[in-house]
Scaffold this motif. Structure first.
Motif, short mmCIF file in Angstrom:
data_model
loop_
_atom_site.label_atom_id
_atom_site.label_comp_id
_atom_site.label_asym_id
_atom_site.label_seq_id
_atom_site.Cartn_x
_atom_site.Cartn_y
_atom_site.Cartn_z
N ASP A 1 -8.73 5.30 1.56
CA ASP A 1 -8.91 3.88 1.92
C ASP A 1 -7.58 3.19 2.18
OD1 ASP A 1 -11.59 3.89 1.85
OD2 ASP A 1 -11.81 2.99 -0.16
N PHE A 2 -6.62 3.45 1.26
CA PHE A 2 -5.30 2.84 1.41
C PHE A 2 -4.64 3.25 2.72
CE2 PHE A 2 -4.88 1.88 -3.35
CZ PHE A 2 -4.93 0.52 -3.13
N ASN B 1 -6.10 1.46 5.52
CA ASN B 1 -5.59 0.08 5.58
C ASN B 1 -4.25 0.00 6.30
OD1 ASN B 1 -7.75 -0.94 4.29
ND2 ASN B 1 -6.75 -1.28 2.30
N THR C 1 0.83 -1.20 0.00
CA THR C 1 0.00 0.00 0.00
C THR C 1 0.87 1.27 0.00
OG1 THR C 1 -1.56 -1.26 1.35
CG2 THR C 1 -1.98 1.10 1.11
#
Lengths: 120, 830
Positions: B634-635, B638, B617
């Motif tokens: 979102d990344f 994560n 990521t």
């Protein structure tokens, strides 16, 4: 467009690979375990499969063995992506007929380069 | 009476004496009393031959007595007359049959030290029946003929000699009585028949213990009826010339009770036959092993074939038995007719008693010598001959000047009976000679060697061959040839193999050492006697003389060796045990090591998975500048969640390690289990709502207070509930049930949904199990949650189990009702 299958049970890992290979111009298929891979192969003949080993239901080793039985998939390349880094694990993976064995964590850049090299 | 009381008194000393004698005999393969005494005094051929002669001399009259009672009762019961011609006397043929039977049956084994279980069982059965028959007879006389015991004694009182027979007759009588007691006491050890049954046929030393109460009991029952029968006979046949020994048959016969008289006849017959058989077997062994074979017959065993030699040994014994019985018969026919059973028996006893000083000296006195033993026995026997045997057979001798001389009457003790008189004098002279001569002669080294072996048998019992002293030159192959001649090729090889195993001998050298010589002598001893065995072995070896101090020194060393050996073997067995323990510990360590390796592999794998996601990521975020903002967010999320996951795994690993090493202390106190559960559930409730899951509780408890560590219990509840949340299907439900079962608190947390594959059930509480099993859906947690739950529950003396139900999975948590004992660190270290 070259077809690539990403098989892993970790959602967050899939997200990264999916993004990277789509950007590199591949048609990307997702599978969350070995059985989903084999299901997919009934309709698709991909150029490359990135296969995790430790997956639920059907593991990577068994999946590869099934792939090797299918003559339609002669030209399909398979790379194992695994957190199992022992020498014995690598040896076993290559002996089963995988084209490469890349240990986790990997560099996305190097992985894509390796895939391209194999598909030339 | 004294004849029966003596054995009863001496019996308790059996435990000590007989176990010693049995050990000596077993170790040296002794097969007779002649071997026993002869071996002790330097394995002397001549001494054992003398002893064998004494025994034969003493026992043939004894056999004659048995034959006499057989033939007399035989005539009595068949109501036939004693014929003067041997050929026409039916009892002659009875005796011949008995002799043939004995010589066949008594020689089934060549090795005389072998146990003949069949004969012993037969004797035991015979004794038992004899007792039963005798009791029947006793009851018949006491209650059938008379009106009970009182009646007999009332009538007997009227008899003239009643008072005399029922008292000790003052001091003189007591002295008489005492000597008779001594006589019977020594006889029970020395009679060849007794020695044979008690020592040679003894299979287990503990059998002596049984004999100690059984034998006196047997004699007591016997004696109980002897007196009433004897007095009853005296009353019934008063004034008639009737042999009192035959009362037992005459009384029932007088009253026409054929059944009982026949019964008694058979009881007596079988007893006599068994005495004849056992006596003749033991005598024949002596006759063959101590007289015939060592004196002359040894050269006849030239045959290389063991079966031929064995056959000649057996034949010698067969003929011996037959001749012994027949000579007993002749003795009876020509010398014994009309003499009392009792006195002849006593003469035998007195003769046998002459072996006493040498015999008991052999066991207890190291200084006893060959010269002392021989002179004591010979002079003792001579005295018996002069005082008892000659006078009773030769009227001329009694009338002779010598017998009537002053010299002879000087020794007469007026108040003693002739038999006790001679017993007294012969034993006195015998013992005195034995002691005095022994003390004044120097024993040779062989005598001294056996003296040590006999007296201290318990020190040598284990490796007795070590204690045998022998110096010289000998070859294994020469000795082996002799062994083959008597044992056969196969048995010899087997014996040698056993010998080599026992002493750990592996080298192939042909030189025989003292152990081998003693071992070989033992092998031969059982067959041809100790003396002949020695002669045979001497024939092929060259022995050097050893001085007495040397013998003592070697023996001392061997004793030390034996004790060192004992210590060594104790140490080695300890070492063996230790090495066994170490091996187990090592296996455990290897297993632990493997577990640790596997655990580390699993940890590495578990850590690499979130790391892979984080790395990939971050790489994408770094390289890709024109990524949509939403995806970028979102990344980044994560990366954060995977970092948290990494941290969670690390925390769980450390926590589990603390649980395992016991460094976390439990705080067990009284808590309300329902309250604790509610506390655990509260932070999870919103998750239930999110997934539209229904949660219910079932309370079946009377008491809600239990002893446990609340914080740990919350951890367990949240873990199981969290697990249930992950696996419950949409619209499914979770139910928690509290109940008491078998003195335990049982909390079941059930969730609907997929069941766990049967093969996984037992591994589900293992560390990282989920990640190792590909068939199991991966949880979001570290893979250590259930392992931690199990550890916590066991540390609190409880447990946790999992069960598949029809539509889901149930986790069952157990806590003891009384959890008083706070577990210590060791208990937690599971």
């Amino acid at each position: 467009m070259k077809k690539i299958v990403i098989a892993d049970d970790e959602h967050k890992i899939i997200m990264t690979l999916e993004y990277a290979f789509k950007k590199a111009g591949y048609e990307v298929f997702i599978a969350r375990d070995g059985s989903e891979v084999l299901e997919l192969l009934k309709t698709e003949i991909p150029d490359m499969i990135l296969l995790d080993i430790m997956m639920p239901n059907i593991d990577g080793y068994t999946t590869l063995a099934e792939i090797k039985k299918d003559k339609n998939l002669d030209k399909t390349k398979v790379i194992f992506l695994s957190a199992k880094t022992g020498e014995a694990d690598v040896k076993k993976g290559l002996e089963l007929g995988a084209d490469d064995y890349i240990t986790k964590p990997y560099s996305i850049k190097k992985l894509t380069e390796r895939v391209e090299e194999l598909l030339k | 009476m004294a004849i029966y009381v003596g054995p009863i008194i001496i019996i308790p000393s059996w435990i000590y004496l007989n176990s010693k004698i049995i050990r000596i005999s077993r170790v040296n393969k002794i097969s007779s009393i002649a071997d026993f005494i002869g071996l002790r005094y330097g394995n002397s051929r001549s001494l054992s031959a003398i002893i064998a002669l004494v025994c034969i001399l003493a026992i043939i009259p004894y056999i004659a007595l048995q034959i006499k009672s057989i033939s007399e009762t035989f005539h009595l019961i068949t109501v036939t007359e004693n014929s003067t011609s041997i050929l026409f006397d039916s009892s002659t043929y009875v005796v011949i049959i008995i002799a043939l039977f004995s010589s066949y049956y008594g020689t089934k084994y060549v090795d005389a030290s072998e146990k003949r279980l069949g004969i012993i069982s037969a004797v035991a059965a015979e004794s038992f029946f004899k007792l039963i028959f005798f009791v029947i007879l006793g009851l018949f006389v006491v209650y059938g003929v008379f009106n009970g015991f009182e009646d007999i004694y009332r009538q007997a009182e009227k008899l003239p000699d009643f008072a005399a027979k029922n008292s000790f007759n003052g001091l003189e009588g007591s002295f008489n009585w005492f000597l008779m007691l001594m006589l019977s006491m020594s006889a029970i050890f020395l009679l060849p028949r007794q020695f044979h049954t008690a020592i040679i046929e003894n299979r287990k030393e503990k059998h002596i213990k049984t004999a100690i109460w059984l034998f006196p009991l047997y004699l007591l029952i016997f004696n109980f009826f002897v007196f009433p029968i004897a007095w009853g006979g005296k009353i019934l046949f008063f004034g008639q010339d009737v042999n009192p020994e035959l009362y037992s048959i005459l009384i029932p016969q007088k009253f026409g009770n054929i059944f009982i008289s026949t019964l008694v006849f058979f009881g007596g017959l079988s007893a006599c036959i068994s005495m004849i058989i056992i006596s003749s077997i033991s005598l024949s062994i002596m006759l063959s092993n101590n007289i015939i074979i060592p004196y002359g017959w040894l050269d006849k065993f030239k045959s290389e074939n063991d079966t031929d030699n064995t056959k000649s040994i057996v034949n010698i014994r067969k003929v011996s038995i037959f001749l012994l019985i027949i000579s007993g018969f002749i003795f009876y026919k020509y010398l014994l007719l009309g003499k009392s059973l009792f006195s002849i028996g006593l003469v035998s006893f007195v003769l046998i008693a002459q072996l006493g000083p040498s015999f008991f000296g052999a066991i207890f006195w190291r200084r006893g010598t060959y010269a002392g033993s021989v002179s004591g026995i010979i002079v003792g026997v001579l005295l018996c001959f002069l005082g008892l045997i000659l006078p009773s057979f030769s009227e001329n001798f009694v009338q002779s000047e010598f017998y009537q001389s002053e010299f002879f009457s000087f020794f007469k003790i007026p108040y003693l009976s002739p038999i006790t008189q001679i017993f007294f004098w012969s034993m006195l002279v015998n013992s005195a000679l034995f002691i005095l001569i022994s003390a004044n002669t120097v024993s040779n080294y062989r005598e001294r060697n056996y003296a040590e072996l006999y007296v201290d048998i318990d020190d040598y019992i284990q490796n007795h061959e070590n204690a045998y002293i022998w110096k010289g030159t000998a070859n294994v192959s020469d000795i082996q040839k002799i062994l083959v001649r008597f044992l056969g090729q196969k048995k010899t090889e087997q014996a040698l193999k056993i010998f080599n195993l026992k002493y750990n001998i592996t080298d192939e050298s042909d030189t025989a050492d003292s152990r081998f010589i003693k071992f070989s002598e033992n092998l031969l001893s059982g067959r041809i006697g100790t003396a002949s065995a020695k002669i045979l072995i001497e024939g092929v070896t060259k022995e050097d003389k050893i001085s007495l101090p040397e013998v003592l020194q070697i023996l001392e060393e061997s004793k030390e060796n034996i004790s060192i050996n004992k210590q060594l073997s104790e140490q080695s067995s300890q070492l063996l045990k230790l090495s066994g323990d170490l091996q187990v510990a090592n296996i455990n360590l290897i297993e632990k090591d493997q577990q640790k390796d596997e655990f580390l592999d699993s940890v590495a794998h578990e850590l690499r998975t979130p790391l892979t996601a984080i790395r990939a990521t971050s790489e994408i975020l770094l390289d890709d500048e024109d990524m949509p903002a939403e995806l970028k967010k979102d990344f980044l999320k994560n990366i954060i969640s995977e970092s948290d996951r990494l941290n969670e795994i690390i925390n769980d690993i450390l926590y589990l390690d603390k649980l395992e090493t016991g460094t976390i202390s439990l705080h067990i106190s009284e808590n309300n289990i329902i309250e604790t559960f509610k506390k655990s559930l509260k932070p999870l409730l919103h998750l239930f709502d999110q997934r539209h899951l229904h949660h219910s509780e079932v309370h079946l408890l009377e008491n809600e207070i239990y002893r446990f560590d609340e914080q740990r219990m919350i951890q367990v509840f949240q873990n199981i509930l969290g697990n249930a949340l992950k696996f419950t299907n949409e619209q499914g439900m979770i139910q928690t049930k509290f109940q008491e079962k078998d003195d335990q608190l049982k909390i079941s947390i059930f969730n609907t949904g997929k069941t766990i594959p049967e093969e996984d059930l037992e591994f589900i509480f293992d560390k990282f199990y989920q990640s190792k099993n590909q068939n199991l859906r991966k949880p979001i947690g570290s893979g250590l949650g259930l392992a931690i739950c199990k550890k916590i529950m066991i540390a609190q003396n409880g447990n946790i189990e999992v069960k598949n139900k029809e539509i889901g999975v149930s986790f069952e948590i157990y806590l003891p009702k009384e959890n008083e004992s706070v577990p210590n660190a060791d208990d937690q270290n599971m």
